[in-house]
Design an enzyme around this catalytic site. Sequence first.
Site, mmCIF file in Angstrom:
data_model
loop_
_atom_site.group_PDB
_atom_site.id
_atom_site.type_symbol
_atom_site.label_atom_id
_atom_site.label_comp_id
_atom_site.label_asym_id
_atom_site.label_seq_id
_atom_site.Cartn_x
_atom_site.Cartn_y
_atom_site.Cartn_z
ATOM 1 N N LYS A 99 -21.149 -62.902 -30.370
ATOM 2 C CA LYS A 99 -22.061 -63.521 -31.791
ATOM 3 C C LYS A 99 -21.129 -64.121 -32.602
ATOM 4 O O LYS A 99 -21.362 -65.136 -33.030
ATOM 5 C CB LYS A 99 -23.089 -62.431 -32.108
ATOM 6 C CG LYS A 99 -24.153 -61.990 -31.122
ATOM 7 C CD LYS A 99 -24.905 -60.915 -31.975
ATOM 8 C CE LYS A 99 -26.169 -60.366 -31.045
ATOM 9 N NZ LYS A 99 -26.983 -59.320 -31.779
ATOM 10 N N CYS A 136 -22.654 -58.181 -35.029
ATOM 11 C CA CYS A 136 -22.966 -56.807 -34.441
ATOM 12 C C CYS A 136 -24.043 -56.777 -33.536
ATOM 13 O O CYS A 136 -24.913 -57.441 -33.338
ATOM 14 C CB CYS A 136 -23.789 -56.163 -35.888
ATOM 15 S SG CYS A 136 -22.495 -55.762 -37.333
ATOM 16 N N ASP A 137 -24.150 -55.827 -32.634
ATOM 17 C CA ASP A 137 -25.059 -55.747 -31.831
ATOM 18 C C ASP A 137 -25.149 -54.098 -31.426
ATOM 19 O O ASP A 137 -24.230 -53.375 -31.347
ATOM 20 C CB ASP A 137 -24.672 -56.365 -30.389
ATOM 21 C CG ASP A 137 -26.087 -56.502 -29.710
ATOM 22 O OD1 ASP A 137 -26.816 -57.619 -29.907
ATOM 23 O OD2 ASP A 137 -26.394 -55.429 -28.931
ATOM 24 N N SER A 138 -26.291 -53.428 -31.238
ATOM 25 C CA SER A 138 -26.693 -52.030 -30.874
ATOM 26 C C SER A 138 -27.256 -52.071 -29.794
ATOM 27 O O SER A 138 -28.283 -52.604 -29.225
ATOM 28 C CB SER A 138 -27.496 -51.624 -32.242
ATOM 29 O OG SER A 138 -27.019 -51.887 -33.401
#
EC number: 3.6.1.9
Length: 207
Positions: free
Chosen positions: A60, A79-81
């Site tokens: 991203k 960010c990624d969760s």
Amino acid sequence: MQSVQTDIVYRLVLASASPARRALLTGAGIDAEVVVSGVDESAVEADDAYSTSLALARMKARTVAAALPADPGALVLGCDSVLAFEGEVLGKPADAQEAAERWLAMRGKSGVLHTGHHLTGLVSGLQAEAVGMTTVHFADVSDAEIEAYVASGEPLHVAGAFTLDGRGGAFVERIEGDPGNVIGLSLPLLRRLLADMGVPITSLWRR
């Protein structure tokens, strides 16, 4: 740690459409610009939640950075969760049925929410990344509560099919770790990543 360049006016670009992440930054005094990456998250295949969250965050941030005009003060944060639960890596559920099935499996148990953070300096080329991990203990919710929660639509749009800062917060008994990380962005972790690049987080505070 890199040396601080005091003559640069820094700005943070958030490569995420998440309103929760933006709200966390706003609450911390940082008015981030939002540029959605539009990347295909299904293109990332990794065996574990740690690697998956970091790879997506990196993708991203780099995608958005490549599309922005040169600015030495621009810092792009991706960010990624994802949730690690009983050997599975859980992102957003595909539909209401999957969200309900997850909650039937998760209730009364625990998982580890991983949030990958990747920070890129647009002109400097400096990069820093890390993964925040928070253990989440889910309440032993009833079938009726699961049905009502899924019907609200909230769990369909978030990793692990739950939130901490919304209706799902009532279904989380406790956590071990940074609550911001569960919401989608760890401010203490961001501070450390910025410091690694020689940028004090205070330089991003709104004046």
